[in-house]
Write a protein that holds these residues in place. Sequence first.
Motif, PDB file in Angstrom:
ATOM      1  N   ILE A   1       8.701  12.291   7.647  1.00 51.71           N
ATOM      2  CA  ILE A   1       8.930  12.612   9.052  1.00 51.71           C
ATOM      3  C   ILE A   1       7.835  13.514   9.628  1.00 51.71           C
ATOM      4  O   ILE A   1       7.559  13.474  10.821  1.00 51.71           O
ATOM      5  N   ASP A   2       7.170  14.286   8.780  1.00 53.87           N
ATOM      6  CA  ASP A   2       6.095  15.155   9.269  1.00 53.87           C
ATOM      7  C   ASP A   2       4.889  14.359   9.766  1.00 53.87           C
ATOM      8  O   ASP A   2       4.156  14.821  10.641  1.00 53.87           O
ATOM      9  N   ILE A   3       4.688  13.146   9.246  1.00 53.87           N
ATOM     10  CA  ILE A   3       3.556  12.332   9.699  1.00 53.87           C
ATOM     11  C   ILE A   3       3.981  10.994  10.303  1.00 53.87           C
ATOM     12  O   ILE A   3       3.147  10.282  10.850  1.00 53.87           O
ATOM     13  N   TYR A   4       5.248  10.671  10.203  1.00 52.37           N
ATOM     14  CA  TYR A   4       5.726   9.377  10.690  1.00 52.37           C
ATOM     15  C   TYR A   4       7.012   9.592  11.473  1.00 52.37           C
ATOM     16  O   TYR A   4       8.096   9.611  10.906  1.00 52.37           O
ATOM     17  N   GLN A   5       6.878   9.798  12.789  1.00 56.81           N
ATOM     18  CA  GLN A   5       8.015  10.214  13.593  1.00 56.81           C
ATOM     19  C   GLN A   5       8.843   9.112  14.235  1.00 56.81           C
ATOM     20  O   GLN A   5       9.797   9.406  14.936  1.00 56.81           O
TER      21      GLN A   5
ATOM     22  N   MET B   1       0.814  -1.196   0.000  1.00 49.79           N
ATOM     23  CA  MET B   1       0.000   0.000   0.000  1.00 49.79           C
ATOM     24  C   MET B   1       0.857   1.259   0.000  1.00 49.79           C
ATOM     25  O   MET B   1       0.386   2.296  -0.366  1.00 49.79           O
ATOM     26  N   ASP B   2       2.089   1.136   0.385  1.00 48.10           N
ATOM     27  CA  ASP B   2       2.984   2.287   0.315  1.00 48.10           C
ATOM     28  C   ASP B   2       4.329   1.804  -0.183  1.00 48.10           C
ATOM     29  O   ASP B   2       4.680   0.637  -0.044  1.00 48.10           O
ATOM     30  N   ASN B   3       5.049   2.708  -0.745  1.00 42.81           N
ATOM     31  CA  ASN B   3       6.345   2.388  -1.300  1.00 42.81           C
ATOM     32  C   ASN B   3       7.429   2.562  -0.239  1.00 42.81           C
ATOM     33  O   ASN B   3       7.442   3.546   0.487  1.00 42.81           O
ATOM     34  N   GLU B   4       8.321   1.596  -0.148  1.00 41.53           N
ATOM     35  CA  GLU B   4       9.507   1.653   0.703  1.00 41.53           C
ATOM     36  C   GLU B   4       9.212   2.019   2.161  1.00 41.53           C
ATOM     37  O   GLU B   4       9.685   3.027   2.676  1.00 41.53           O
ATOM     38  N   PRO B   5       8.433   1.187   2.863  1.00 40.17           N
ATOM     39  CA  PRO B   5       8.057   1.529   4.239  1.00 40.17           C
ATOM     40  C   PRO B   5       9.237   1.641   5.198  1.00 40.17           C
ATOM     41  O   PRO B   5       9.129   2.326   6.213  1.00 40.17           O
ATOM     42  N   GLU B   6      10.359   1.007   4.869  1.00 42.15           N
ATOM     43  CA  GLU B   6      11.509   1.129   5.759  1.00 42.15           C
ATOM     44  C   GLU B   6      12.092   2.539   5.746  1.00 42.15           C
ATOM     45  O   GLU B   6      12.884   2.894   6.616  1.00 42.15           O
ATOM     46  N   TRP B   7      11.676   3.379   4.792  1.00 44.23           N
ATOM     47  CA  TRP B   7      12.175   4.761   4.727  1.00 44.23           C
ATOM     48  C   TRP B   7      11.133   5.798   5.104  1.00 44.23           C
ATOM     49  O   TRP B   7      11.399   6.997   5.015  1.00 44.23           O
ATOM     50  N   TRP B   8       9.937   5.386   5.534  1.00 40.59           N
ATOM     51  CA  TRP B   8       8.901   6.351   5.917  1.00 40.59           C
ATOM     52  C   TRP B   8       9.422   7.340   6.955  1.00 40.59           C
ATOM     53  O   TRP B   8       9.106   8.518   6.911  1.00 40.59           O
ATOM     54  N   TYR B   9      10.197   6.835   7.887  1.00 38.93           N
ATOM     55  CA  TYR B   9      10.716   7.659   8.973  1.00 38.93           C
ATOM     56  C   TYR B   9      11.553   8.818   8.452  1.00 38.93           C
ATOM     57  O   TYR B   9      11.566   9.894   9.034  1.00 38.93           O
ATOM     58  N   GLY B  10      12.226   8.646   7.353  1.00 43.70           N
ATOM     59  CA  GLY B  10      13.043   9.711   6.798  1.00 43.70           C
ATOM     60  C   GLY B  10      12.322  10.553   5.763  1.00 43.70           C
ATOM     61  O   GLY B  10      12.524  11.756   5.676  1.00 43.70           O
ATOM     62  N   THR B  11      11.442   9.926   4.976  1.00 44.60           N
ATOM     63  CA  THR B  11      10.783  10.654   3.886  1.00 44.60           C
ATOM     64  C   THR B  11       9.446  11.271   4.285  1.00 44.60           C
ATOM     65  O   THR B  11       8.977  12.186   3.619  1.00 44.60           O
TER      66      THR B  11
END
Length: 96
Positions: free
Chosen positions: A13-17, A1-11
Amino acid sequence: MDNEPEWWYGTHIDIYQSPATYDDMLARNLRLAQAVKATDPTALVTGPVPSGWMGYFYSRADMASGWGTYPYLYWDNPTDQKAHGGIPWWNIICNR
């Protein structure tokens, strides 16, 4: 459902802290997939799509714990994977 979830924290950061965990990634993907299917039962739902081979085996939380521990290799201290019996992330998601 999302691309590259291991990088959500960096890409995202405004919604995934915080670094994504197995449980969080699975819950988010299932919730979003169910919402899409409720809206359009014929919709094709896939994902998540990891950024590379490491995303098949480790969560972002695993990577962070490895990078934070000597010898500073992202695969060296997979705390999230260990908490799930040593099972790689992709095995968890594919068996849902």
